[in-house]
Scaffold this motif. Structure first.
Motif, mmCIF file in Angstrom:
data_model
loop_
_atom_site.group_PDB
_atom_site.id
_atom_site.type_symbol
_atom_site.label_atom_id
_atom_site.label_comp_id
_atom_site.label_asym_id
_atom_site.label_seq_id
_atom_site.Cartn_x
_atom_site.Cartn_y
_atom_site.Cartn_z
ATOM 1 N N TRP A 1 17.759 -19.525 -29.627
ATOM 2 C CA TRP A 1 17.785 -17.769 -28.550
ATOM 3 C C TRP A 1 18.008 -17.864 -27.337
ATOM 4 C CZ3 TRP A 1 15.781 -12.903 -29.704
ATOM 5 C CH2 TRP A 1 14.811 -13.383 -30.675
ATOM 6 N N PRO A 2 18.460 -18.460 -26.364
ATOM 7 C CA PRO A 2 19.217 -18.222 -25.115
ATOM 8 C C PRO A 2 20.168 -17.758 -25.611
ATOM 9 C CG PRO A 2 17.492 -20.231 -24.718
ATOM 10 C CD PRO A 2 17.250 -19.594 -26.683
ATOM 11 N N SER A 3 20.845 -18.764 -25.874
ATOM 12 C CA SER A 3 22.497 -18.636 -26.376
ATOM 13 C C SER A 3 22.286 -16.938 -27.154
ATOM 14 C CB SER A 3 23.185 -19.258 -27.433
ATOM 15 O OG SER A 3 23.179 -20.550 -26.650
ATOM 16 N N ALA A 4 21.432 -16.831 -27.874
ATOM 17 C CA ALA A 4 21.534 -14.952 -28.534
ATOM 18 C C ALA A 4 21.487 -14.480 -27.070
ATOM 19 C CB ALA A 4 20.530 -15.396 -29.502
ATOM 20 N N ILE A 5 20.549 -14.183 -26.711
ATOM 21 C CA ILE A 5 20.455 -13.550 -25.475
ATOM 22 C C ILE A 5 21.715 -13.158 -24.734
ATOM 23 C CG2 ILE A 5 18.611 -13.355 -23.365
ATOM 24 C CD1 ILE A 5 16.162 -14.338 -25.494
ATOM 25 N N ILE A 6 22.173 -14.938 -24.185
ATOM 26 C CA ILE A 6 23.367 -14.273 -23.640
ATOM 27 C C ILE A 6 24.489 -14.295 -23.972
ATOM 28 C CG2 ILE A 6 25.043 -16.033 -21.594
ATOM 29 C CD1 ILE A 6 22.810 -17.486 -21.461
ATOM 30 N N THR A 7 24.477 -14.319 -25.205
ATOM 31 C CA THR A 7 25.756 -13.609 -25.876
ATOM 32 C C THR A 7 25.664 -12.065 -25.791
ATOM 33 O OG1 THR A 7 26.173 -15.509 -27.735
ATOM 34 C CG2 THR A 7 26.427 -13.369 -28.463
ATOM 35 N N LEU A 8 24.292 -11.403 -25.739
ATOM 36 C CA LEU A 8 24.140 -10.252 -25.930
ATOM 37 C C LEU A 8 24.734 -10.069 -24.476
ATOM 38 C CD1 LEU A 8 23.242 -7.842 -27.588
ATOM 39 C CD2 LEU A 8 20.392 -8.219 -26.271
ATOM 40 N N GLY A 9 24.271 -10.883 -23.159
ATOM 41 C CA GLY A 9 24.275 -9.605 -22.543
ATOM 42 C C GLY A 9 25.901 -9.506 -21.706
ATOM 43 N N MET A 10 26.708 -10.455 -22.310
ATOM 44 C CA MET A 10 28.285 -10.970 -21.969
ATOM 45 C C MET A 10 29.011 -9.936 -23.064
ATOM 46 S SD MET A 10 29.094 -13.329 -19.934
ATOM 47 C CE MET A 10 27.641 -14.878 -19.414
ATOM 48 N N GLY A 11 28.590 -9.511 -23.903
ATOM 49 C CA GLY A 11 29.153 -9.334 -24.979
ATOM 50 C C GLY A 11 28.446 -7.544 -23.903
ATOM 51 N N THR A 12 27.744 -6.939 -23.519
ATOM 52 C CA THR A 12 27.123 -5.592 -23.047
ATOM 53 C C THR A 12 28.157 -5.506 -21.621
ATOM 54 O OG1 THR A 12 24.667 -5.655 -23.655
ATOM 55 C CG2 THR A 12 25.891 -4.314 -21.910
ATOM 56 N N TYR A 13 28.165 -6.974 -21.555
ATOM 57 C CA TYR A 13 29.400 -5.735 -20.816
ATOM 58 C C TYR A 13 31.266 -6.036 -20.805
ATOM 59 C CZ TYR A 13 33.331 -7.400 -17.034
ATOM 60 O OH TYR A 13 34.602 -7.425 -16.234
ATOM 61 N N PHE A 14 31.412 -5.908 -21.689
ATOM 62 C CA PHE A 14 32.737 -5.765 -22.826
ATOM 63 C C PHE A 14 32.150 -4.278 -23.151
ATOM 64 C CE2 PHE A 14 32.643 -10.300 -23.275
ATOM 65 C CZ PHE A 14 33.706 -10.480 -22.692
ATOM 66 N N ILE A 15 30.946 -4.043 -23.536
ATOM 67 C CA ILE A 15 30.762 -2.386 -24.005
ATOM 68 C C ILE A 15 31.169 -1.855 -23.022
ATOM 69 C CG2 ILE A 15 29.564 -0.663 -24.746
ATOM 70 C CD1 ILE A 15 27.803 -3.800 -26.978
ATOM 71 N N VAL A 16 30.300 -1.838 -21.516
ATOM 72 C CA VAL A 16 30.970 -1.530 -20.324
ATOM 73 C C VAL A 16 32.302 -1.123 -20.465
ATOM 74 C CG1 VAL A 16 30.103 -1.804 -17.642
ATOM 75 C CG2 VAL A 16 27.861 -1.610 -19.783
ATOM 76 N N TYR A 17 32.914 -2.039 -19.748
ATOM 77 C CA TYR A 17 34.025 -2.575 -19.479
ATOM 78 C C TYR A 17 35.268 -1.706 -20.753
ATOM 79 C CZ TYR A 17 38.772 -4.960 -19.076
ATOM 80 O OH TYR A 17 39.963 -5.115 -18.385
ATOM 81 N N TYR A 18 34.899 -1.700 -22.104
ATOM 82 C CA TYR A 18 35.570 -1.101 -23.134
ATOM 83 C C TYR A 18 34.296 0.907 -22.666
ATOM 84 C CZ TYR A 18 38.642 -4.193 -24.646
ATOM 85 O OH TYR A 18 39.159 -5.868 -25.638
ATOM 86 N N TYR A 19 34.150 1.382 -21.802
ATOM 87 C CA TYR A 19 33.343 2.719 -22.071
ATOM 88 C C TYR A 19 34.313 3.971 -21.443
ATOM 89 C CZ TYR A 19 29.889 6.392 -21.198
ATOM 90 O OH TYR A 19 28.873 7.627 -22.062
ATOM 91 N N GLY A 20 33.702 4.366 -23.055
ATOM 92 C CA GLY A 20 35.203 5.873 -22.919
ATOM 93 C C GLY A 20 36.564 5.448 -24.284
ATOM 94 N N ASN A 21 36.747 4.586 -23.845
ATOM 95 C CA ASN A 21 37.685 3.967 -24.768
ATOM 96 C C ASN A 21 37.068 2.775 -25.640
ATOM 97 O OD1 ASN A 21 40.604 3.751 -25.856
ATOM 98 N ND2 ASN A 21 41.244 2.873 -23.685
ATOM 99 N N LEU A 22 36.765 2.676 -25.903
ATOM 100 C CA LEU A 22 35.982 1.606 -27.572
ATOM 101 C C LEU A 22 36.947 1.462 -28.575
ATOM 102 C CD1 LEU A 22 33.897 -0.352 -27.198
ATOM 103 C CD2 LEU A 22 33.156 1.149 -28.815
ATOM 104 N N PRO A 23 38.067 0.574 -28.656
ATOM 105 C CA PRO A 23 38.667 0.768 -29.814
ATOM 106 C C PRO A 23 37.647 0.707 -31.092
ATOM 107 C CG PRO A 23 39.085 -1.030 -27.856
ATOM 108 C CD PRO A 23 37.845 -1.049 -27.745
ATOM 109 N N GLY A 24 38.722 0.760 -32.401
ATOM 110 C CA GLY A 24 37.987 1.179 -33.808
ATOM 111 C C GLY A 24 37.181 -0.372 -34.198
#
Length: 179
Positions: free
Chosen positions: A62-85
């Motif tokens: 569970w902690p790994s899943a939550i931290i993975t989600l948090g880190m992954g959210t960073y990348f969505i924000v990073y790529y916001y507006g230019n999300l590669p297919g």
């Protein structure tokens, strides 16, 4: 520089999350098979597998899943507006992986209450679903293109067939040992 550190941490927690998902289902299999053992072996094994599952599920998976989600959210924000297919497709597989995780949680809770709803054979098949998600996600993350995805899908189909044959062979060998 922040991007690369977060990427490294993301990969580390993805690895620990997958390790937890792979191992938890193995513990489910062992616990399910323990219900078929005679006493006192049955009680001892079930108690131990419940304890191991609780530590693994709550302390690592569970902690790994939550931290993975948090880190992954960073990348969505990073790529916001230019999300590669490819990233959008990968996120679809990741959503499927979280669904798999939540369904594992249902199995976990049932087994903690001594409610066995799946056979060990069905759990062996269930265990391979995480492998399919792993292959899909990694191929998309590394190849980052549709052609790579097509080859990846072909590979997944072959991998699925190989895994199903291996499970069938294992079942036959196991049945011969018990006869």
């Amino acid at each position: 520089m922040t991007y690369t550190y977060i990427k490294a941490l993301h990969i580390i927690f993805v690895v620990t999350w997958f390790a937890g998902l792979f191992y938890i289902v193995r513990l489910f299999i062992y616990q399910t098979e323990a219900y078929e053992k005679p006493e006192p072996e049955r009680s001892i094994l079930i108690k131990q597998f419940k304890h191991m599952s609780r530590l693994l599920w709550n302390g690592i998976t569970w902690p790994s899943a939550i931290i993975t989600l948090g880190m992954g959210t960073y990348f969505i924000v990073y790529y916001y507006g230019n999300l590669p297919g490819w990233l959008g497709l990968k996120l679809g597989f990741v959503a499927g992986l979280y669904l798999y995780h939540f369904l594992c949680h249902v199995i976990y809770r049932n087994l903690q209450k001594d409610q066995v709803k799946l056979t060990s054979q069905k759990l062996r098949v269930w265990n391979e679903i995480a492998t399919l998600f792993l292959f899909s996600i990694v191929f998309l993350a590394v190849l980052k293109n549709t052609l790579g995805l097509l080859w990846g899908i072909a590979g997944l189909i072959i991998l699925t067939a190989v895994l199903m044959v291996a499970i069938k062979i294992y079942k036959n060998i196991r049945n011969k040992k018990t006869d």
